[in-house]
Design an enzyme around this catalytic site. Structure first.
Site, mmCIF file in Angstrom:
data_model
loop_
_atom_site.group_PDB
_atom_site.id
_atom_site.type_symbol
_atom_site.label_atom_id
_atom_site.label_comp_id
_atom_site.label_asym_id
_atom_site.label_seq_id
_atom_site.Cartn_x
_atom_site.Cartn_y
_atom_site.Cartn_z
ATOM 1 N N GLU A 1 -40.802 46.734 -4.028
ATOM 2 C CA GLU A 1 -41.904 47.950 -4.182
ATOM 3 C C GLU A 1 -42.020 48.301 -5.646
ATOM 4 O O GLU A 1 -42.149 49.761 -5.535
ATOM 5 C CB GLU A 1 -41.678 48.910 -3.022
ATOM 6 C CG GLU A 1 -41.548 48.279 -1.341
ATOM 7 C CD GLU A 1 -41.516 49.269 -0.451
ATOM 8 O OE1 GLU A 1 -40.991 50.273 -0.653
ATOM 9 O OE2 GLU A 1 -41.619 48.868 0.640
ATOM 10 N N GLU B 1 -41.856 42.142 4.073
ATOM 11 C CA GLU B 1 -41.326 43.319 4.796
ATOM 12 C C GLU B 1 -42.392 44.088 5.578
ATOM 13 O O GLU B 1 -43.528 44.374 4.899
ATOM 14 C CB GLU B 1 -40.808 44.388 3.841
ATOM 15 C CG GLU B 1 -39.916 45.425 4.708
ATOM 16 C CD GLU B 1 -39.346 46.583 3.542
ATOM 17 O OE1 GLU B 1 -38.734 45.980 2.551
ATOM 18 O OE2 GLU B 1 -39.567 47.722 3.785
#
Length: 545
Positions: free
Chosen positions: A208, A326
Site C-alpha cells: 500500500e 488483499e
C-alpha cells in the site's frame, strides 16, 4: 416405401420428432417465457482465464495489541505467533490442495529479517502511537521462518512473501519516502530461503505504497527502479533454477496513472504480476455494511477498477497479470458478525465472480486467520461461512470463465457467474439471491439455444440431431449446492449446505460437502438470501472441451 426422396416422409418425421423434443424442453422452462426470463451462458469461448489456484488467503503481521474502534480482534493470528500445531488449521489449508497464501499486510514495510549473524537482535513489534501505523519496527526470527516453512510444506500451501520496500529510504516532510531501496536485508532472507530449500511462489514488493499510499507512499518512478533491482536480485540468487519465483508489486490501491507508470517502466520483463487491494465497503465501524453488501448497484461499482486494470494490462505490451493481492471488504479489521458471518459470502463470492470476468488471475482474501474477516475463527480456527464458500469455488469453478447474462424480468438481485467445471464435464454456475423476500426459479440456457429458440428453432431444417445443444437431455440430472444461513439469520456464523450445518468433527476434519441431485429439466430454485453452485455436466460448451 422403399425410398424416401427430399421433401418426402422422412424429413417430415424428423421435423415432427424435433418439434416434440423441443416442445418438451420449452414446457419444462415455461417460467422463462419461451427463453424470456433466464440465465444465458455462452459456452463457445472463454472470456477470461484465471489461475487454477485462483483462491488465495492472507496471513498478516498484526500483533495482539492491534485494536480498532476499541476492539482488539487479532489475538494470536500474527505470522510471529500463530499456533501452527492446530490440526484444524492444518486441515483447513490442506483441503484446498493447494491454497495460495500471501504473507504481508500493513506492518510488512516495518519488518526486518534476522540474519545468520549470531549477535543480531530480533525485536518484537511494540505499540507506540507516535510511530507510523502505531507500532515500532519488528523482526522475523529465522527459527520462526523455519517453523512457518515446515507448516507450508506439510499443508501444501503456495507462498507469496511480501518484502519490506521502505528499507534505506528517507522520509520527506510531506510524509512520503524518497531514495532507493536498500535490498541488503531482503537479499539475506531470500538467500537463506533458497539455501534451506524452501519454495516461494512469488516475492511481492511493498504494501500500500502506490498512489497516495496508506500511511506513506513512494513515487512510481522510484518504485519501478526498485522492482527492476528486485528482479535482478531474484534472477541472481535463483541462477540455475528451472523456474524462478514471480515478482509481484505494488500491493496497493489501484491508481491508474501510478500503476501505468510502474508497468511501463518495468518493461519488458521485470514485473510478473500487478497486485491491488480492495476495501470497497468502507470502515468496519460503518453501520450500513449489510445494506451495501445486499445492494447490487453498490456491488457493481467495483467493476470499474477491474475493467480499468484489465484495459491497462491489455494495452501495456507486456505479459504482466493482474491479481487481487488483499481484499477484506471493510478496512480496519472488518466488523464482527458481518465480515465473519454468512452475509459476507454475498460480497465475497460476487467479488470472486466479478473479478474473474475481468481476467483477474488470483484473488487473495484478507485473511485466513485474524481480524473480523478471517476465513477461520481467530481463537478456535473453526471455519467461518466464507471458508466454505471459498472451498466450494475452488473445487467446482474451473479456470475458464464464460459470459453469463440475465434476460427478461429476472431481478437485479440475482447475480450469476459461470465457469467451465473444474476437473469435470460441463459447466458450474454460481447463483446469488440478494433478496430476502423472493424465491426465484431460474432456467439455465446456452446462448446458442436461446438465439435459435428466438428464431422458431423447431421449424425444420435446423440441422440438429438428437438433443438440442444447450438444453438438457432427457432423464439427466445436475448437482446443486445450496448455501443458507442457520435459522435464516444473515449474521449467523454457521452455514447450511442443503439444509445441513457445516462443522468440523472432533478430530478437526473439514466436513464433506455433498450436493443434491436435481432433474436437469427443472429451473434452479433460489431461496431468499441464498447462494447456489450448480454443476451441469451435460451443458455443451466448446470452451470447456
Amino acid at each position: 416405401m422403399s425410398r424416401v426422396s427430399n421433401g418426402g416422409v422422412l424429413p417430415q418425421l424428423l421435423g415432427c420428432c424435433l418439434f416434440l423434443c423441443l416442445s418438451r424442453h420449452v414446457a419444462a422452462y415455461s417460467e422463462a417465457g419461451a427463453y424470456g426470463d433466464a440465465v444465458i451462458v455462452d459456452g463457445e469461448a472463454p472470456i477470461a482465464v484465471t489461475d487454477e489456484d485462483f483462491i488465495c488467503a492472507t496471513l498478516d503481521w498484526w500483533p495482539p495489541e492491534k485494536c480498532d474502534y476499541g476492539t482488539c480482534s487479532w489475538g494470536s493470528a500474527s505470522l510471529l505467533n500463530l499456533d501452527l500445531s492446530s490440526p484444524i488449521l492444518l486441515n483447513a489449508v490442506k483441503a484446498f490442495s493447494p491454497l495460495k497464501l500471501r504473507l504481508g499486510g500493513t506492518l510488512q514495510d516495518k519488518v526486518t529479517y534476522q540474519t545468520s549473524v549470531p549477535a543480531q537482535p530480533c525485536t518484537h513489534f511494540v505499540k507506540n502511537e507516535s510511530e507510523m501505523f502505531g507500532f515500532t519496527e519488528g523482526c522475523l526470527p529465522l527459527p520462526r521462518w523455519d517453523e512457518l516453512n515446515e507448516f507450508f510444506k506439510k499443508s501444501g500451501a503456495v507462498i507469496i512473501f511480501g518484502l519490506n520496500a521502505l528499507n534505506g529510504r528517507v522520509l520527506r516532510s510531506d510524509g512520503s519516502f524518497e531514495g532507493p531501496w536498500n535490498c541488503t536485508n531482503a537479499a539475506s532472507l531470500i538467500r537463506f530461503t533458497v539455501n534451506k530449500g524452501y519454495t516461494i511462489h512469488g516475492w511481492e514488493f511493498g504494501n500500500e505504497l502506490s498512489g497516495s499510499g496508506v500511511g506513506t507512499s513512494v513515487d512510481a518512478d522510484q518504485y519501478a527502479a526498485d522492482v527492476i533491482n528486485l528482479k535482478w536480485l531474484i534472477d541472481d540468487i535463483y541462477r540455475g533454477f528451472p523456474v524462478k519465483p514471480l515478482v509481484l508489486a505494488p500491493g496497493g490501491f489501484f491508481d491508474a496513472d501510478w500503476f501505468a507508470e510502474l508497468v511501463r517502466k518495468t518493461k519488458p520483463n521485470s514485473l510478473d504480476v500487478v497486485t491491488h487491494h480492495i476495501y470497497n465497503l468502507g470502515p468496519g465501524v460503518d453501520e450500513h455494511l449489510v445494506e451495501k453488501i445486499l445492494d447490487p448497484t453498490y456491488l457493481d461499482g467495483e467493476a470499474s477498477t477491474f475493467r480499468d486494470l484489465q484495459g491497462l494490462l491489455r494495452n501495456s505490451g507486456t505479459n504482466v497479470k493482474g491479481w487481487v493481492g488483499e481484499a477484506g471488504g471493510a478496512y480496519n479489521s472488518g466488523r464482527h458478525l458481518v465480515t465473519d458471518s454468512f452475509v459476507f459470502s454475498f460480497w465475497f463470492l460476487d467479488q470472486l465472480g466479478m473479478s474473474a470476468t475481468y481476467d483477474t488471475k488470483t484473488y487473495c482474501r484478507q485473511t485466513l486467520v485474524g481480524g473480523n474477516y478471517g476465513l477461520l475463527n481467530t481463537t478456535t480456527f473453526h471455519p467461518n461461512p466464507d471458508y466454505y464458500s471459498a472451498l466450494l469455488w475452488h473445487r467446482l469453478m474451473g479456470n475458464r470463465v464464460l459470459s453469463t447474462n440475465l434476460t427478461g424480468k429476472l431481478p437485479n438481485s440475482i447475480r450469476a457467474y459461470a465457469h467451465c467445471a473444474k476437473e469435470s464435464r460441463g459447466i458450474t454456475l454460481l447463483l446469488i439471491n440478494l433478496s430476502g423476500n423472493t424465491t426465484t426459479r431460474v432456467p439455465i440456457i446456452s446462448k446458442t439455444a436461446y438465439s435459435l429458440g428466438q428464431k422458431d428453432l423447431w421449424a425444420g431444417g435446423s440441422g440438429f440431431r438428437g438433443n438440442v445443444p444447450g438444453l438438457p437431455p432427457a432423464e439427466s440430472t445436475r448437482e446443486e449446492y445450496h448455501l443458507t444461513a442457520q435459522g435464516g439469520d444473515l449474521h449467523s456464523q454457521t452455514m447450511l449446505l442443503n439444509g445441513n450445518a457445516l462443522k468440523v468433527d472432533e478430530n478437526g476434519n473439514i466436513p464433506m460437502m455433498m450436493p443434491v441431485r436435481v432433474e436437469a429439466s427443472q429451473p434452479v430454485t433460489l431461496a431468499p438470501y441464498s447462494i447456489v453452485f450448480a454443476h451441469i455436466p451435460f451443458f455443451q460448451a466448446p470452451a470447456c472441451r
